[in-house]
Scaffold this active site. Structure first.
Site, PDB file in Angstrom:
ATOM      1  CG  ASP A  20      -7.477   0.183  -3.000  1.00 23.36           C
ATOM      2  OD1 ASP A  20      -6.769   0.703  -3.877  1.00 23.36           O
ATOM      3  OD2 ASP A  20      -7.421   0.500  -1.799  1.00 23.36           O
ATOM      4  CG  ASP A  70     -10.479   1.370  -7.743  1.00 22.28           C
ATOM      5  OD1 ASP A  70     -10.195   0.593  -6.819  1.00 22.28           O
ATOM      6  OD2 ASP A  70      -9.630   2.043  -8.368  1.00 22.28           O
ATOM      7  CG  HIS A  96      -4.287   5.971  -9.124  1.00 22.12           C
ATOM      8  ND1 HIS A  96      -4.376   4.653  -9.503  1.00 22.12           N
ATOM      9  CD2 HIS A  96      -4.638   6.009  -7.830  1.00 22.12           C
ATOM     10  CE1 HIS A  96      -4.780   3.932  -8.481  1.00 22.12           C
ATOM     11  NE2 HIS A  96      -4.951   4.728  -7.444  1.00 22.12           N
ATOM     12  CG  ASP A  97      -1.431   4.490  -6.407  1.00 24.29           C
ATOM     13  OD1 ASP A  97      -1.987   5.533  -6.024  1.00 24.29           O
ATOM     14  OD2 ASP A  97      -1.981   3.364  -6.346  1.00 24.29           O
ATOM     15  CD  GLU A 115      -3.199  -1.214  -5.438  1.00 26.45           C
ATOM     16  OE1 GLU A 115      -2.461  -0.245  -5.636  1.00 26.45           O
ATOM     17  OE2 GLU A 115      -3.968  -1.289  -4.455  1.00 26.45           O
TER      18      GLU A 115
HETATM   19  C1  GLC Z   1      -4.258   1.764  -3.477  1.00 27.16           C
HETATM   20  C2  GLC Z   1      -4.653   2.903  -4.373  1.00 27.16           C
HETATM   21  C3  GLC Z   1      -4.073   4.164  -3.816  1.00 27.16           C
HETATM   22  C4  GLC Z   1      -4.671   4.395  -2.451  1.00 27.16           C
HETATM   23  C5  GLC Z   1      -4.424   3.192  -1.546  1.00 27.16           C
HETATM   24  C6  GLC Z   1      -5.281   3.241  -0.336  1.00 27.16           C
HETATM   25  O1  GLC Z   1      -2.897   1.538  -3.481  1.00 27.16           O
HETATM   26  O2  GLC Z   1      -4.236   2.641  -5.676  1.00 27.16           O
HETATM   27  O3  GLC Z   1      -4.319   5.269  -4.645  1.00 27.16           O
HETATM   28  O4  GLC Z   1      -4.110   5.538  -1.867  1.00 27.16           O
HETATM   29  O5  GLC Z   1      -4.756   1.989  -2.194  1.00 27.16           O
HETATM   30  O6  GLC Z   1      -6.605   2.979  -0.666  1.00 27.16           O
END
Ligand code: GLC
Length: 533
Positions: A206, A104, A330-331, A269
C-alpha cells in the site's frame, strides 16, 4: 516501436492477477460483509475464470476506519473476515487450484488502535515514541507544516497528552510509521516473514511511495494546476511528503526479505507520473517487481492517447523491467462507469493483450457499473470528509446469481447491489455467448494458449484511422494482431498482403474461427484478435 523480447520464467510475468475486495466478494457467515470462508467457497469460480493469482485487500484486525487499511495487528485476521485457520485453508485451497495468493501489506501507517501507537503516544520518553512521526507545534500552535491528508484537512493531529503533533498521510486514525527507524523496519520485515512462512505468494504494498518523508519536513509547494473540484490534497504538489530518494533503500530492504523465498512477487501501489513510476523498479531492478501502472485509469479513453501511453511506457521501462497494466481497483470509479459498457469490452481486450501483467478488479468481468449509494448508506470516510470523492460505488458486492442479495449474502449487504443485479450476475452471464464475462474468460483462455499474448514482444501497427488502435504481439513464429475500435464507425482495414489471418476472438460473439485476407471489417466499438496463418 518494438518492445524487448523476454522469456519470462516466473509466474507473475505470464500470469494475471485478480483483485478481491474481501468485504464484497462473498459473505459466508450471514452478516452482510464478505469473509475468508466466502472467498474460499468461490475459488472454483476464480479458477474457472482463468486468472493465476488473487490479491486480497486487507484482512487484518482493524477498527475499519478505512476498511482495513488501518491495521491494529499485522499478524492476525479480523473476526469480521474469520480466523488464521480460515486463512490457512484459503491458501491451501487456492494452491490446490494452482492459484497464487497475494496479500495487501500496509506498512506506511498503522491504526491508531495498534499497541505500538498506544505506547508511542503514552509519553515523549516511551521507547516506541520514535516509531511514529512527531513534531512540535508551529510557533502559533498550529500544525508543523502545510502537509495535507489525502482524505482532506491537515495531515497533522495534536496529541493533547504529549503536546506534539503526529503525522498521518490519510485519516487521523492512520498514524504514519517512521520508516527511518531501523526498529520499525525490522518489525515490518518480521511481518512479511510471518506471512511468507504461511505460504503467501507475494504482497501488494500500500502507498509504497509514501514510506519516507522529507527529513526537514519542508512545506510542499503550491500546485499551480489545482482546480476547485479536485480533492484538497491536490492544492500542493507532494514534493516533500512522498516519493523521497531514500524510499528505494527501504523497498530494496523488503525485496531482500522476499528473496530467499523464491518467486514471490512485490507489487507497489504508486500514483506518480510515468517517469517517476518506473524509478520504482529500482536502479538495479532491486525494488518493486511490478510498480502498479495506473496510467490506463488516468489517460483519456481515445485511441491516440492510449497508443502514446503504451509507447511511452514501453520506452520508459528500465531494461528487464516487466510491464503491468491496471484498469480499475477499489479506489477508482469502475471502468464501465468511466467509459461505458461497450468500450469496457474493448478495455478488457486491451488489458489482456498488452505486454505486461494485467490486474483485473473483481466485478469488472460482469461489467459492474457505478452503483449509487444513498447518503444514509455511505461507508467511505473520504466521502464523509469530501463529498463526491467517495469510493463506495466501486466497492459494492459481487453479484453471483438472481437469488436474494445476488447470492452474495443472506442478509442486506453492507453496500447496495446494482439495480440490474437480477441480470448482471455470474449465473446469468457465464453461458451467454455475448456477455462480457464470456469475453473476459475467452481472453484469459487465449492468454494461456498463446505465449505471444502473455510474453511476446509488442509493436504498434499504424493504420491511419483516428479511432483505431492496432498492435502486434509476437513470440517465435507466432504473430497476433489486435485491432481495437475506440469509436462508433465501421471500417474496412487492410491486412498485410502475404498472409491470411484467423479470427481468435471478436468482442462480438460469432466471428471466431473465420479466416481473413487482404482486409478485415471492423464494426463500431468492436475489437478483434487475429492470428497470422
Ligand atoms: C491506498 C489504498 C486505499 C487506502 C489508502 C490508505 O491508496 O488503496 O484504499 O484508503 O491507501 O491506506
Amino acid at each position: 516501436m518494438s518492445g524487448s523480447v523476454c522469456s519470462p520464467s516466473v509466474w507473475w510475468k505470464s500470469g494475471t492477477v485478480y483483485q478481491v475486495y474481501p468485504r464484497s466478494f462473498q459473505d459466508a457467515n450471514g452478516d452482510g460483509i464478505g469473509d475468508l470462508r466466502g472467498i474460499t467457497s468461490r475459488l472454483d469460480y476464480i479458477a474457472w475464470l482463468g486468472v493465476d493469482a488473487l490479491w486480497i485487500s486487507p484482512i487484518y484486525p482493524s477498527p475499519m476506519a478505512d476498511f482495513g487499511y488501518d491495521v491494529a495487528d499485522y499478524c492476525g485476521i479480523d473476526p469480521i473476515f474469520g480466523t488464521l485457520e480460515d486463512f490457512d485453508v484459503l491458501v491451501a485451497e487456492a494452491h490446490r487450484r494452482r492459484l497464487k495468493v497475494i496479500l495487501d501489506f500496509v506498512p506506511n501507517h498503522s491504526s491508531i488502535a495498534h499497541p505500538w501507537f498506544a505506547e508511542a503516544r503514552a509519553s515523549r520518553k516511551n521507547p516506541r515514541r520514535d516509531w511514529y512521526i512527531w513534531r512540535d507545534p508551529a510557533p502559533d500552535g498550529g500544525p508543523p507544516n502545510n502537509w495535507l491528508s489525502n482524505f482532506g484537512g491537515p495531515a497533522w493531529t495534536l496529541d493533547e497528552t504529549t503536546g506534539q503533533y503526529y503525522y498521518h498521510a490519510f485519516l487521523r486514525e492512520q498514524p504514519d510509521l517512521n520508516w527511518r527507524n531501523p526498529a520499525v523496519r525490522a518489525a515490518m520485515h518480521d511481518v512479511l516473514r510471518f506471512w511468507l512462512e504461511r505460504g503467501v505468494d507475494g504482497f501488494r504494498v500500500d502507498v509504497i511511495w509514501h514510506l519516507i518523508k522529507d527529513e526537514g519536513f519542508r512545506d510542499n509547494p503550491e500546485n499551480p494546476d489545482f482546480l476547485p473540484h479536485q480533492p484538497e490534497i491536490n492544492r500542493f504538489a507532494q514534493v516533500y511528503s512522498a516519493d523521497r530518494p531514500e524510499v528505494f533503500e527501504v523497498i530494496a530492504g523488503m525485496r531482500q526479505v522476499l528473496a530467499p523465498y523464491g518467486d514471490r512477487v512485490l507489487i507497489g501501489e504508486i500514483y506518480l507520473p510515468m517517469e517517476r513510476l518506473v524509478a520504482y523498479y529500482g536502479s538495479d531492478l532491486d525494488c518493486a517487481d511490478l510498480p502498479f501502472n495506473f496510467q490506463l485509469i488516468q489517460t483519456p479513453w481515445r485511441a491516440d492517447a492510449v497508443v502514446d501511453l503504451v509507447e511511452n511506457y514501453e520506452a520508459a521501462l528500465p531494461p528487464g523491467g516487466w510491464p503491468n497494466w491496471v484498469l480499475g481497483n477499489h479506489d477508482q470509479p469502475r471502468i464501465a462507469a468511466r467509459i461505458g459498457l461497450p468500450q469496457a469490452r474493448i478495455a478488457a481486450m486491451l488489458l489482456l493483450t498488452l505486454r505486461g501483467t494485467p490486474t483485473l478488479y473483481y466485478g469488472d468481468e460482469i461489467g459492474l457499473d457505478h452503483v449509487s449509494v444513498p447518503p444514509e448508506r455511505v461507508q467511505d470516510p473520504w466521502e464523509r470528509n469530501e463529498p463526491g470523492h467517495g469510493r463506495d460505488p466501486e466497492r459494492t458486492p459481487m453479484q453471483w446469481d438472481a437469488g436474494p442479495y445476488a447470492g452474495f449474502s443472506t442478509v442486506e449487504p453492507w453496500l447496495p447491489l446494482s439495480a440490474d443485479a437480477a441480470a448482471r450476475n455470474v449465473d446469468e452471464m457465464c453461458d451467454a455467448a455475448d456477455s462480457i464475462l464470456t469475453l473476459y474468460r475467452r481472453l484469459l483462455g487465449l492468454r494461456r494458449e498463446h505465449a505471444a499474448l502473455s510474453v511476446g514482444s509488442y509493436r504498434t501497427v499504424g493504420l491511419g484511422v483516428e479511432e483505431i488502435y492496432a498492435y502486434e504481439r509476437c513470440e517465435g513464429e507466432a504473430t497476433i494482431r489486435v485491432i481495437l475500435n475506440f469509436g462508433g464507425g465501421a471500417h474496412d482495414l487492410p491486412l498485410p498482403e502475404a498472409s491470411t489471418w484467423t479470427v481468435l476472438l471478436s468482442s462480438r460473439a460469432g466471428r471466431a474461427g473465420a479466416r481473413e485476407a487482404g482486409s478485415v471489417a471492423l464494426g463500431p466499438a468492436e475489437g478483434l484478435i487475429l492470428l497470422r496463418g
